[in-house]
Design a protein around this motif. Structure first.
Motif, mmCIF file in Angstrom:
data_model
loop_
_atom_site.group_PDB
_atom_site.id
_atom_site.type_symbol
_atom_site.label_atom_id
_atom_site.label_comp_id
_atom_site.label_asym_id
_atom_site.label_seq_id
_atom_site.Cartn_x
_atom_site.Cartn_y
_atom_site.Cartn_z
ATOM 1 N N LEU A 154 0.131 -5.058 -8.997
ATOM 2 C CA LEU A 154 0.576 -3.564 -8.210
ATOM 3 C C LEU A 154 1.584 -2.876 -9.207
ATOM 4 O O LEU A 154 2.458 -3.738 -9.827
ATOM 5 N N PRO A 155 1.649 -1.580 -9.410
ATOM 6 C CA PRO A 155 2.388 -1.094 -9.980
ATOM 7 C C PRO A 155 3.824 -1.206 -9.573
ATOM 8 O O PRO A 155 4.379 -1.305 -8.449
ATOM 9 N N HIS A 156 4.922 -1.306 -10.523
ATOM 10 C CA HIS A 156 6.368 -1.596 -10.076
ATOM 11 C C HIS A 156 7.078 -0.108 -9.458
ATOM 12 O O HIS A 156 7.851 -0.335 -8.610
ATOM 13 N N GLU A 157 6.386 0.894 -10.015
ATOM 14 C CA GLU A 157 6.985 2.065 -9.403
ATOM 15 C C GLU A 157 6.641 2.153 -7.774
ATOM 16 O O GLU A 157 5.581 1.776 -7.523
ATOM 17 N N LYS A 158 7.190 3.228 -7.064
ATOM 18 C CA LYS A 158 6.974 3.596 -5.931
ATOM 19 C C LYS A 158 5.216 4.039 -5.844
ATOM 20 O O LYS A 158 4.708 4.883 -6.905
ATOM 21 N N PHE A 159 4.651 3.661 -4.929
ATOM 22 C CA PHE A 159 3.142 4.219 -4.524
ATOM 23 C C PHE A 159 3.048 5.761 -4.424
ATOM 24 O O PHE A 159 4.054 6.190 -3.993
ATOM 25 N N SER A 160 2.288 6.342 -4.979
ATOM 26 C CA SER A 160 1.686 7.647 -4.642
ATOM 27 C C SER A 160 1.173 7.673 -3.473
ATOM 28 O O SER A 160 0.910 6.363 -2.850
ATOM 29 N N GLU A 161 0.916 8.600 -2.825
ATOM 30 C CA GLU A 161 0.335 8.691 -1.443
ATOM 31 C C GLU A 161 -1.145 8.278 -1.195
ATOM 32 O O GLU A 161 -1.534 7.468 -0.323
ATOM 33 N N TYR A 162 -1.741 8.327 -2.492
ATOM 34 C CA TYR A 162 -3.215 7.828 -2.432
ATOM 35 C C TYR A 162 -3.202 6.497 -2.661
ATOM 36 O O TYR A 162 -3.639 5.469 -1.827
ATOM 37 N N GLU A 164 -0.762 4.543 -1.574
ATOM 38 C CA GLU A 164 -0.395 3.947 -0.174
ATOM 39 C C GLU A 164 -1.547 4.006 0.725
ATOM 40 O O GLU A 164 -1.526 2.790 1.614
ATOM 41 N N PHE A 165 -2.467 4.943 0.657
ATOM 42 C CA PHE A 165 -3.433 4.938 1.612
ATOM 43 C C PHE A 165 -4.442 3.836 1.286
ATOM 44 O O PHE A 165 -4.929 3.114 2.242
ATOM 45 N N ILE A 166 -4.605 3.591 -0.289
ATOM 46 C CA ILE A 166 -5.509 2.482 -0.351
ATOM 47 C C ILE A 166 -4.986 0.858 0.083
ATOM 48 O O ILE A 166 -5.825 0.323 0.393
ATOM 49 N N TRP A 167 -3.651 0.914 -0.264
ATOM 50 C CA TRP A 167 -3.157 -0.415 0.323
ATOM 51 C C TRP A 167 -3.247 -0.530 1.574
ATOM 52 O O TRP A 167 -3.590 -1.585 2.141
ATOM 53 N N MET A 168 -3.057 0.637 2.406
ATOM 54 C CA MET A 168 -3.252 0.481 3.964
ATOM 55 C C MET A 168 -4.763 -0.079 4.269
ATOM 56 O O MET A 168 -4.743 -0.723 5.391
ATOM 57 N N LYS A 169 -5.596 0.589 3.622
ATOM 58 C CA LYS A 169 -6.837 0.296 3.758
ATOM 59 C C LYS A 169 -7.154 -1.244 3.525
ATOM 60 O O LYS A 169 -8.043 -1.664 4.334
ATOM 61 N N GLY A 263 -11.904 -5.930 -3.986
ATOM 62 C CA GLY A 263 -11.836 -5.924 -5.526
ATOM 63 C C GLY A 263 -12.180 -4.334 -5.855
ATOM 64 O O GLY A 263 -11.320 -3.732 -6.818
ATOM 65 N N MET A 264 -12.998 -3.449 -5.298
ATOM 66 C CA MET A 264 -13.355 -2.414 -5.622
ATOM 67 C C MET A 264 -12.039 -1.335 -5.205
ATOM 68 O O MET A 264 -11.723 -0.522 -5.929
ATOM 69 N N LEU A 265 -11.608 -1.727 -3.997
ATOM 70 C CA LEU A 265 -10.407 -0.797 -3.554
ATOM 71 C C LEU A 265 -9.018 -1.211 -4.326
ATOM 72 O O LEU A 265 -8.317 -0.329 -4.814
ATOM 73 N N ALA A 266 -8.989 -2.520 -4.645
ATOM 74 C CA ALA A 266 -7.923 -2.787 -5.682
ATOM 75 C C ALA A 266 -7.979 -2.075 -6.994
ATOM 76 O O ALA A 266 -7.080 -1.724 -7.646
ATOM 77 N N SER A 267 -9.173 -1.952 -7.426
ATOM 78 C CA SER A 267 -9.345 -1.169 -8.811
ATOM 79 C C SER A 267 -8.986 0.378 -8.810
ATOM 80 O O SER A 267 -8.554 0.795 -9.702
ATOM 81 N N GLU A 268 -9.013 0.858 -7.489
ATOM 82 C CA GLU A 268 -8.579 2.180 -7.343
ATOM 83 C C GLU A 268 -6.994 2.137 -7.092
ATOM 84 O O GLU A 268 -6.442 3.185 -7.567
ATOM 85 N N LEU A 269 -6.580 1.125 -6.715
ATOM 86 C CA LEU A 269 -5.199 1.036 -6.341
ATOM 87 C C LEU A 269 -4.442 0.916 -7.671
ATOM 88 O O LEU A 269 -3.374 1.497 -8.094
#
Length: 335
Positions: A154-162, A164-169, A263-269
Motif C-alpha cells: 500500500l502507498p504511504h501517502e493518503k489514499f485517493s478517493e478511488y 479508498e473505494f477499492i480498499w473498501m471494496k 489480486g486484481m483489485l489490489a493491482s488497481e489499488l
C-alpha cells in the motif's frame, strides 16, 4: 530535550514505569555522555503517552511493543484485545446474573447450606485459562488479514478517493463473500501467535520489496538464486515436513488469493502490487521452463522426490515455486 522528572510529570507515568518501558525496548532515549542521564525528546513523550493509554485500556506490553515497532500490525493486536474484552464482558455479565440470583434468593437469616445451594444454582462461569490466549473459535478478522496480505504494497501517502473505494471494496468482498482459499487463511492466522505473525509479515515484506525491484536485466541472477534455494529446499527433509503441514492451509491459499479477484483489485489499488505480480509471474514462468529443460530435470526430480504427490508442478499456479523457495525461511517463523 527533557529530563526524566519532566517526562514523568508530562506523561503521568512514574519514573520506575518509564525505566521499565525503556528496558522493554518501547523507546530508546539518548543518554547524556557527561552524566549518564536519559534525555527525552517530544517524540519519546508521545510514545510514552501512547503506551500509557494502551496500558490503561488493558493491552499487554508485548502487544504495545509490536504495534510501536510495526504499526501496520495494529489491526491484529487491537482486534485481538477487543475479542478478549468481549469475552470478559460476557463473563462479567454472567457473573453478575449469578450474584444477583444469590442475593434475591438468600433467606433473611441464611446458614452455610443456603449459601452453598444458591452458589451451585448460580452457575458462575469459569475464568479463562491463562494458556488459551485468544478465543480459539473466533475467526481471524478479514480486516486484519487484508492488512497482512496487502499492506506491504500500500502507498504511504493518503489514499485517493478511488483507492479508498477499492480498499473498501476489498474489505467488503472478503467480509461478505470470502472464497475457500481466503477462509483457509483466516483459520491459519487464527492458529498463530502474535510473534509469529510479526515475524512472518516482516519476512514477507522484505521478499516483496526485492521482487518488486526486479527488472529484465536482473531476472537471470534472481532465478539463479531461486534455483539454489530450491536445491536447498529439496535436500532438507524438514522442508518437506513444513510443506506437508502448511501447503494446504497457508502456502497454496496465499498464492490463490493473490491470483484471484482480490489480486486484481489490489493491482488497481497499488502500483507496487501490480509490479510485484508482473515480476513474480515472469520469473516463476522462466523458472518453470528451466525445470523442464535437460539442465533443470535433476532439480525437478529432486523436488518431486522430496514433496511427492502433494506437489503438482504442471497443474499448480507457477507462483507455488516462490512458496517452495521461501520454505527454509518460513521454518524459522512457524517453528
Amino acid at each position: 530535550m527533557m529530563k526524566l522528572r519532566q517526562v514523568s510529570e508530562k506523561t503521568g507515568l512514574t519514573k520506575r514505569n518509564i525505566h521499565f518501558y525503556i528496558q522493554e525496548g518501547l523507546l530508546s532515549p539518548s543518554v547524556d555522555a557527561a552524566n549518564g542521564y536519559y534525555e527525552f525528546t517530544e517524540a519519546d513523550c508521545e510514545r510514552l503517552t501512547f503506551v500509557k493509554k494502551m496500558r490503561d485500556a488493558g493491552m499487554s506490553v508485548a502487544s504495545i511493543s509490536s504495534m510501536l515497532h510495526s504499526p501496520i500490525t495494529a489491526t491484529h493486536y487491537l482486534n485481538q484485545h477487543i475479542r478478549r474484552l468481549r469475552q470478559e464482558q460476557i463473563r462479567i455479565s454472567q457473573t453478575l446474573i449469578g450474584m444477583n440470583h444469590i442475593i434475591d434468593e438468600l433467606p433473611l437469616y441464611p446458614d452455610f447450606s443456603d449459601l452453598y445451594t444458591l452458589c451451585l444454582e448460580a452457575q458462575f462461569p469459569e475464568p479463562p485459562s491463562p494458556n488459551t490466549g485468544e478465543d480459539a473459535s473466533a475467526v481471524y478478522s478479514s480486516g486484519a488479514l487484508n492488512r497482512y496480505l496487502f499492506s506491504a504494497f500500500l502507498p504511504h501517502e493518503k489514499f485517493s478517493e478511488y483507492q479508498e473505494f477499492i480498499w473498501m471494496k476489498i474489505n467488503r468482498l472478503t467480509l461478505q463473500e470470502p472464497d475457500e482459499a481466503y477462509r483457509k487463511l483466516q483459520l491459519f492466522f487464527q492458529s498463530l501467535s502474535s510473534e509469529q505473525i510479526d515475524e512472518l509479515f516482516s519476512m514477507q515484506s522484505e521478499r516483496y520489496q526485492l521482487i518488486t525491484s526486479l527488472s529484465g536485466e536482473t531476472d537471470a541472477a534472481f532465478i539463479d538464486s531461486m534455483i539454489q534455494e530450491l536445491q536447498e529446499t529439496a535436500s532438507n527433509p524438514a522442508n518437506a515436513r513444513l510443506w506437508h503441514k502448511y501447503s494446504e492451509s497457508f502456502l497454496k491459499p496465499t498464492t490463490s488469493v493473490y491470483a484471484s479477484r482480490l489480486g486484481m483489485l489490489a493491482s488497481e489499488l497499488s502500483p507496487m502490487f501490480r509490479q510485484y505480480t508482473r515480476n513474480i509471474v515472469r520469473v516463476c514462468e522462466k523458472l518453470y521452463q528451466y525445470l523442464y529443460t535437460e539442465e533443470g530435470s535433476e532439480l525437478r526430480q529432486s523436488l518431486m522426490d522430496a514433496f511427492g504427490d502433494s506437489l503438482d508442478l504442471e497443474e499448480s499456479n507457477h507462483g507455488i515455486l516462490e512458496s517452495l523457495v521461501n520454505i527454509p525461511q518460513l521454518r524459522s517463523c512457524l517453528k
